[in-house]
Design a protein around this motif. Structure first.
Motif, PDB file in Angstrom:
ATOM      1  N   GLU A 265       5.875  11.669   3.283  1.00  0.00           N
ATOM      2  CA  GLU A 265       5.165  12.862   3.319  1.00  0.00           C
ATOM      3  C   GLU A 265       4.087  13.068   2.385  1.00  0.00           C
ATOM      4  N   ALA A 266       4.324  12.598   1.192  1.00  0.00           N
ATOM      5  CA  ALA A 266       3.258  12.844   0.037  1.00  0.00           C
ATOM      6  C   ALA A 266       2.237  11.617   0.328  1.00  0.00           C
ATOM      7  N   SER A 267       2.430  10.590   0.806  1.00  0.00           N
ATOM      8  CA  SER A 267       1.067   9.781   1.151  1.00  0.00           C
ATOM      9  C   SER A 267       0.221  10.320   2.301  1.00  0.00           C
ATOM     10  N   LEU A 268       0.764  11.005   3.301  1.00  0.00           N
ATOM     11  CA  LEU A 268      -0.087  11.724   4.366  1.00  0.00           C
ATOM     12  C   LEU A 268      -0.738  12.821   3.668  1.00  0.00           C
ATOM     13  N   ASN A 269      -0.388  13.557   2.456  1.00  0.00           N
ATOM     14  CA  ASN A 269      -0.982  14.427   2.072  1.00  0.00           C
ATOM     15  C   ASN A 269      -1.949  14.022   0.808  1.00  0.00           C
ATOM     16  N   GLU A 270      -2.051  12.633   0.508  1.00  0.00           N
ATOM     17  CA  GLU A 270      -2.786  12.198  -0.825  1.00  0.00           C
ATOM     18  C   GLU A 270      -4.192  12.106  -0.269  1.00  0.00           C
ATOM     19  N   ASN A 271      -5.003  12.628  -1.118  1.00  0.00           N
ATOM     20  CA  ASN A 271      -6.500  12.490  -0.594  1.00  0.00           C
ATOM     21  C   ASN A 271      -7.124  10.982  -0.404  1.00  0.00           C
TER      22      ASN A 271
ATOM     23  N   SER B   5       0.600  -1.020  -0.006  1.00  0.00           N
ATOM     24  CA  SER B   5       0.085  -0.027  -0.037  1.00  0.00           C
ATOM     25  C   SER B   5       0.860   1.124  -0.116  1.00  0.00           C
ATOM     26  N   HIS B   6       0.605   2.301  -1.011  1.00  0.00           N
ATOM     27  CA  HIS B   6       1.496   3.380  -1.024  1.00  0.00           C
ATOM     28  C   HIS B   6       0.738   4.370  -1.692  1.00  0.00           C
ATOM     29  N   ALA B   7       1.213   5.611  -1.704  1.00  0.00           N
ATOM     30  CA  ALA B   7       0.791   6.787  -2.527  1.00  0.00           C
ATOM     31  C   ALA B   7       1.330   6.778  -3.973  1.00  0.00           C
ATOM     32  N   SER B   8       0.674   7.225  -4.879  1.00  0.00           N
ATOM     33  CA  SER B   8       0.722   7.080  -6.149  1.00  0.00           C
ATOM     34  C   SER B   8       2.437   7.659  -6.632  1.00  0.00           C
ATOM     35  N   VAL B   9       2.657   8.757  -5.913  1.00  0.00           N
ATOM     36  CA  VAL B   9       3.731   9.536  -6.122  1.00  0.00           C
ATOM     37  C   VAL B   9       4.961   8.650  -5.689  1.00  0.00           C
ATOM     38  N   ASP B  10       4.629   7.798  -4.799  1.00  0.00           N
ATOM     39  CA  ASP B  10       5.766   7.029  -4.287  1.00  0.00           C
ATOM     40  C   ASP B  10       5.951   5.495  -5.276  1.00  0.00           C
TER      41      ASP B  10
END
Length: 86
Positions: free
Chosen positions: A66-72, A9-14
């Motif tokens: 940090e990016a995942s914590l900000n991702e909707n 599980s991850h943010a798209s940017v990662d």
């Protein structure tokens, strides 16, 4: 012996980093990783595919940046995950 199934599980940017992690984990053939890019096809029901992947996984690796914590939606996913038993 059946390989361990690991849901990533991850943010798209990662995603580029997570793809590298997937390759490293699967090197020894003892681990199979579920990663959306390879498991969700065009026209698939995204939520259904994710739920299926989670239910068939032995472990969940949740990558937080940090990016995942900000991702909707990340906070909503984490809340739903807390109520889910793998």
């Amino acid at each position: 012996m059946k390989p361990l199934r690991v849901f990533l599980s991850h943010a798209s940017v990662d995603k580029p980093f997570i793809e590298h992690v997937k390759l490293m984990l699967e090197e020894g053939h003892d681990i199979e990783c579920w990663l959306d890019k390879f498991e969700i096809g065009f026209g698939d029901n995204i939520v259904s595919r994710i739920n299926d992947g989670l239910s068939k996984s032995d472990f969940l690796l949740l990558f937080l940046s940090e990016a995942s914590l900000n991702e909707n939606g990340r906070r909503h996913f984490a809340k739903g995950l807390a109520a889910t038993e793998l």
